[in-house]
Design a protein around this motif. Structure first.
Motif, short mmCIF file in Angstrom:
data_model
loop_
_atom_site.label_atom_id
_atom_site.label_comp_id
_atom_site.label_asym_id
_atom_site.label_seq_id
_atom_site.Cartn_x
_atom_site.Cartn_y
_atom_site.Cartn_z
N LEU A 118 -3.32 11.87 1.36
CA LEU A 118 -4.69 11.44 1.67
C LEU A 118 -5.05 10.17 0.91
CD1 LEU A 118 -6.57 14.88 1.71
CD2 LEU A 118 -5.96 13.44 3.67
N TYR A 119 -4.61 10.07 -0.34
CA TYR A 119 -4.87 8.87 -1.14
C TYR A 119 -4.22 7.65 -0.48
CZ TYR A 119 -4.55 5.49 -4.94
OH TYR A 119 -4.62 4.35 -5.69
N ASN B 236 4.23 20.73 -6.40
CA ASN B 236 2.79 20.94 -6.28
C ASN B 236 2.35 20.55 -4.87
OD1 ASN B 236 0.01 21.00 -6.45
ND2 ASN B 236 -0.11 19.93 -8.40
N LYS B 237 2.13 21.55 -4.03
CA LYS B 237 1.75 21.28 -2.64
C LYS B 237 0.41 20.58 -2.56
CE LYS B 237 0.90 23.55 1.79
NZ LYS B 237 0.85 24.86 2.52
N GLU B 238 -0.57 21.02 -3.37
CA GLU B 238 -1.90 20.39 -3.36
C GLU B 238 -1.81 18.93 -3.79
OE1 GLU B 238 -1.20 23.27 -4.72
OE2 GLU B 238 -2.27 24.65 -3.36
N GLY B 239 -0.96 18.67 -4.79
CA GLY B 239 -0.79 17.29 -5.24
C GLY B 239 -0.15 16.42 -4.17
N PHE B 240 0.79 17.01 -3.41
CA PHE B 240 1.43 16.26 -2.31
C PHE B 240 0.41 15.89 -1.24
CE2 PHE B 240 3.49 16.46 1.90
CZ PHE B 240 4.35 15.37 1.78
N ILE B 241 -0.44 16.85 -0.86
CA ILE B 241 -1.47 16.58 0.15
C ILE B 241 -2.45 15.54 -0.37
CG2 ILE B 241 -3.38 17.61 1.43
CD1 ILE B 241 -1.81 20.23 1.47
N VAL C 207 0.83 -1.20 0.00
CA VAL C 207 0.00 0.00 0.00
C VAL C 207 0.87 1.26 0.00
CG1 VAL C 207 -1.61 1.35 1.39
CG2 VAL C 207 -1.97 -1.10 1.10
N PHE C 208 1.92 1.25 0.82
CA PHE C 208 2.77 2.43 0.94
C PHE C 208 3.66 2.60 -0.30
CE2 PHE C 208 1.81 0.94 5.24
CZ PHE C 208 1.20 2.07 5.75
N VAL C 209 4.02 1.48 -0.93
CA VAL C 209 4.79 1.58 -2.18
C VAL C 209 3.93 2.23 -3.27
CG1 VAL C 209 5.97 0.27 -3.98
CG2 VAL C 209 6.19 -0.42 -1.58
N LEU C 210 2.69 1.76 -3.41
CA LEU C 210 1.79 2.36 -4.40
C LEU C 210 1.48 3.81 -4.05
CD1 LEU C 210 -0.74 -0.59 -4.94
CD2 LEU C 210 1.06 0.16 -6.49
N GLY C 211 1.24 4.05 -2.76
CA GLY C 211 0.93 5.41 -2.32
C GLY C 211 2.08 6.37 -2.58
N ALA C 212 3.32 5.91 -2.33
CA ALA C 212 4.48 6.76 -2.58
C ALA C 212 4.64 7.05 -4.06
CB ALA C 212 5.74 6.08 -2.04
N PHE C 213 4.38 6.04 -4.90
CA PHE C 213 4.48 6.22 -6.34
C PHE C 213 3.48 7.26 -6.83
CE2 PHE C 213 3.18 4.96 -10.67
CZ PHE C 213 4.39 5.11 -11.32
N VAL C 214 2.23 7.14 -6.37
CA VAL C 214 1.19 8.09 -6.77
C VAL C 214 1.49 9.49 -6.24
CG1 VAL C 214 -1.26 8.67 -6.52
CG2 VAL C 214 -0.58 6.30 -6.95
N THR C 215 1.98 9.55 -5.00
CA THR C 215 2.28 10.85 -4.40
C THR C 215 3.39 11.58 -5.16
OG1 THR C 215 1.64 10.02 -2.21
CG2 THR C 215 2.99 12.02 -2.28
N VAL C 216 4.44 10.84 -5.54
CA VAL C 216 5.54 11.45 -6.29
C VAL C 216 5.04 12.00 -7.62
CG1 VAL C 216 7.70 10.96 -7.50
CG2 VAL C 216 7.35 10.12 -5.17
N LEU C 217 4.16 11.25 -8.28
CA LEU C 217 3.63 11.72 -9.56
C LEU C 217 2.77 12.96 -9.41
CD1 LEU C 217 2.62 8.37 -11.34
CD2 LEU C 217 4.63 9.80 -11.76
N ARG C 218 2.04 13.06 -8.29
CA ARG C 218 1.14 14.20 -8.10
C ARG C 218 1.83 15.42 -7.48
NH1 ARG C 218 -4.43 13.22 -8.67
NH2 ARG C 218 -4.52 15.47 -8.29
N MET C 219 2.95 15.23 -6.80
CA MET C 219 3.56 16.34 -6.08
C MET C 219 4.47 17.20 -6.95
SD MET C 219 6.39 14.24 -3.81
CE MET C 219 7.05 15.68 -2.99
N PHE C 220 4.65 16.81 -8.21
CA PHE C 220 5.47 17.60 -9.12
C PHE C 220 4.69 17.94 -10.38
CE2 PHE C 220 8.74 15.16 -6.76
CZ PHE C 220 9.42 16.23 -6.19
N ASN C 221 4.86 19.15 -10.85
CA ASN C 221 4.33 19.56 -12.15
C ASN C 221 5.45 19.46 -13.17
OD1 ASN C 221 1.74 20.27 -11.14
ND2 ASN C 221 2.54 22.25 -10.43
N PHE C 222 5.20 18.74 -14.24
CA PHE C 222 6.23 18.55 -15.26
C PHE C 222 6.04 19.49 -16.46
CE2 PHE C 222 5.86 14.62 -12.86
CZ PHE C 222 7.19 14.35 -12.56
N PHE C 223 4.81 19.98 -16.64
CA PHE C 223 4.52 20.89 -17.75
C PHE C 223 3.72 22.08 -17.23
CE2 PHE C 223 4.85 16.62 -19.58
CZ PHE C 223 5.82 16.83 -20.55
#
Length: 221
Positions: free
Chosen positions: A103-104, A94-99, A72-88
């Motif tokens: 939560l996810y 991205n603070k909102e993406g990190f939060i 669960v934490f491996v998947l959660g960390a993967f999703v969090t990393v993808l959401r916490m950065f803006n690439f374009f």
């Protein structure tokens, strides 16, 4: 030793005695409720965690239940990393993406914990019977649903999950017993690829055997 996810534990507990249909309906409803975003997350998530812990104690759970949840934490960390950065259009934090990712991960852990407990107290035959009851109820309103055999497919998919981990455990142990104890990066990679190939072959064989057994015993088109 690999821990089999969603595997049934034959114990005596209050949760074992609850009808399987009720447990399956509770599980689906709980997952939907937990993942549905609301304005009172600070109250809802602790309440959902408390409910999962209640199920755990009603099932007389033990440490092995919690040991099966690191994924669960491996998947959660993967999703969090993808959401916490803006690439374009440019790379930025991205603070909102990190939060959102935190939560996810919390929701995923709570629901996975509850599902693990429910599946540990519900056998594969009980799961299939419960799903067939739900399917039959829908089939009374929408008759073609019965011909889709959704209950059978879902129950097979769920029951196949612990089989993957059990098979991997056997393949890995066999490889460790027969292979060299000292391994460099190249040999370790080759052995891992061989293990994955053996795992895939075993799973395909077991899936095909299961399919033939179902066709021989049931009336499936």
């Amino acid at each position: 030793m690999a821990v089999a996810l969603f595997s049934y534990k034959n114990r005596t507990s209050i949760l074992h005695r609850i009808p399987s249909l009720i447990k399956i309906l509770i599980m689906f409803s709980f997952c939907i409720f937990c993942f549905k975003e609301t304005t009172y997350e600070q109250i809802k998530l602790p309440g959902c965690l408390a409910f999962s812990l209640l199920l755990f104690f009603l099932a007389r759970g033990n440490w092995t239940t919690i040991k099966s949840l690191p994924y669960v934490f491996v998947l959660g960390a993967f999703v969090t990393v993808l959401r916490m950065f803006n690439f374009f259009p440019e790379f930025s934090f991205n603070k909102e993406g990190f939060i959102w990712g935190i939560l996810y991960t919390a929701r995923l852990f709570i629901t996975a914990f509850a599902c693990q407990v429910i599946f540990e107290t519900t056998s594969s035959s009980q799961i299939q019977d419960s799903l067939e009851q739900i399917e039959n109820a829908f089939a009374k309103v929408i008759p073609p649903v019965k011909k889709m055999h959704g209950a059978l497919l879902i129950s097979l998919a769920i029951n196949f999950i612990p089989l993957v981990f059990e098979t991997w455990d056997k393949v890995h142990l066999a490889s460790m017993a027969r292979g060299p104890k000292k391994r460099n990066l190249i040999s370790a990679t080759n052995i891992l690829l061989s293990e994955l190939e053996a795992l895939l072959s075993c799973l395909i064989f077991k899936a095909e055997t299961k399919r033939k057994a179902i066709l021989n015993r049931g009336n499936y088109d």
